[in-house]
Design an enzyme around this catalytic site. Sequence first.
Site, short mmCIF file in Angstrom:
data_model
loop_
_atom_site.label_atom_id
_atom_site.label_comp_id
_atom_site.label_asym_id
_atom_site.label_seq_id
_atom_site.Cartn_x
_atom_site.Cartn_y
_atom_site.Cartn_z
CE LYS A 90 -3.07 2.58 3.11
NZ LYS A 90 -3.70 2.58 4.46
CE LYS A 137 -6.01 8.97 8.19
NZ LYS A 137 -6.52 7.85 9.01
CG ASP A 160 -9.43 7.69 7.22
OD1 ASP A 160 -8.42 7.74 6.50
OD2 ASP A 160 -9.39 7.68 8.46
CD GLU A 173 -6.64 5.51 2.74
OE1 GLU A 173 -5.51 5.10 3.06
OE2 GLU A 173 -7.52 5.79 3.58
NE ARG A 209 -10.73 -0.89 4.08
CZ ARG A 209 -11.20 -1.05 5.32
NH1 ARG A 209 -12.35 -1.68 5.52
NH2 ARG A 209 -10.54 -0.61 6.36
#
Length: 503
Positions: free
Chosen positions: A274, A286, A356, A358, A360
Amino acid sequence: MDFSIKGCDWSKGTANGFLTGKSDCIVLGVFEAQTLSGAALDIDEATKGLVSRVIKAGDIDGKLGKTLFLHEVSGIGASRVLLVGLGRQDAFSQKAYGDAAKAAWRALLGTKVVQVTFTLAQLPVPERASDWGVRAAILALRNETYKFTQMKSKPDAGAPALKRVVFSVDPADDKAAKVAAKQAVALANGMDLTRDLGNLPGNVCTPTYLANTAKKIAKDWGLKVDVLGLKQIQALKMGSFLSVAKGSVEPPQFIVLQYRGAAAKAAPVVLVGKGITFDSGGISLKPGEGMDEMKYDMCGAGSVLGTMRAVAEMGLKINVVAIVPTCENMPAGNANKPGDIVTSMKGLTIEVLNTDAEGRLILCDALTYAERFKPAAVIDVATLTGACIIALGHHNTGLFSKDDALAGELLDASREAGDPAWRLPLDDEYQDQLKSNFADLANIGGRPAGSVTAACFLSRFAENYPWAHLDIAGTAWKSGAAKGATGRPVPLLAQFLIDRAGA
């Protein structure tokens, strides 16, 4: 720094070269209850009981991590002796060895010692030979000497005085120890790269920077690299990945780095990392506190690139492919919105309930892309969920897999490397939490078992090969006074590949 190996059986009178050889310092272990290691017994005899007298005087009690220098020692070639506390002999473990080695290096690095003889690798660690001790000691030393100062106006360019380490090992382990030393240096170099990438700020370590790093690895080590840009990613119909990337002015990159150490027909291991180089959370923004640490959201990518560098330097006889989808996750007028539905490369539609979540969304398209390599196994690595930190803290990496054999290999590698992982469930019942009324699946499954449902999401895109997921959210970096990237799980991944390659 130069590392060399010499076989020595302290109990059979073969230590003369170590006793008389010139060295700035010899490192000896002392257990509690005034018990000396084998090497310490020989040195004690050669120095006419000096070590025993110092211990009896109470200058060092043998407690784990305590150190004491003895200067101007007569009867041996070394000008100094460093005594290192090992703790209780009946409790001496892999962790205790690591702590003792770390204490030794910290003491030595505070001096002008240039050459040292290191005897701790021969200590009796359960189920570990002295070649393991050499590798662990080198990694501990490299960890102590790692610095990240290149972003300061006056970088610390000072190198330690220590230049050469001679390891005493059991004669039967001599050959294996030389291999272990070579592997340890390569592994440390890979970890340093991973840490550097993680520690760089998001305005420097962009997707383009990661792509250029992959190109440099390829050039330096003879690997093949392909970097796909926006148009190529669009042509592959990676709608899930692109939905995250579109909120940032930084262009996305899709990196494919290939190491070929085995026959061309041999199925590769594919590592997927990732690469969110900064994660603001997107529209699901966030909190401001601690958001600076979201530069570490690319540590999965960093660890994969670091592993590739290490594997190439080791010259392992195995084929490995690294895939890194990389972009930023930013809020913008065209960014993903909660409730948006996107179409993945596989064709499955995804309802984005939280922008958030993101990681995956970019990994799922990379996992689909991995199918074209007909892989022997695919392992994805991601700072994926805060829920994994709640479950496991900052010690164990979360491991998910439906393949018991693959999971077993990774757990064995984690123990051998001292890079712990813990297997968490991936039962089908958790899949129900990802149901969506409007798409094939949702990108989150609610608060319960958040790390498990994240892994369940990824499993939908990894059905055609053996697959495992490593959630490194709790282990990729440290916060607080020791803030910085750890280089994990490069040791775990490298050991897994070493084992697969039979090296």
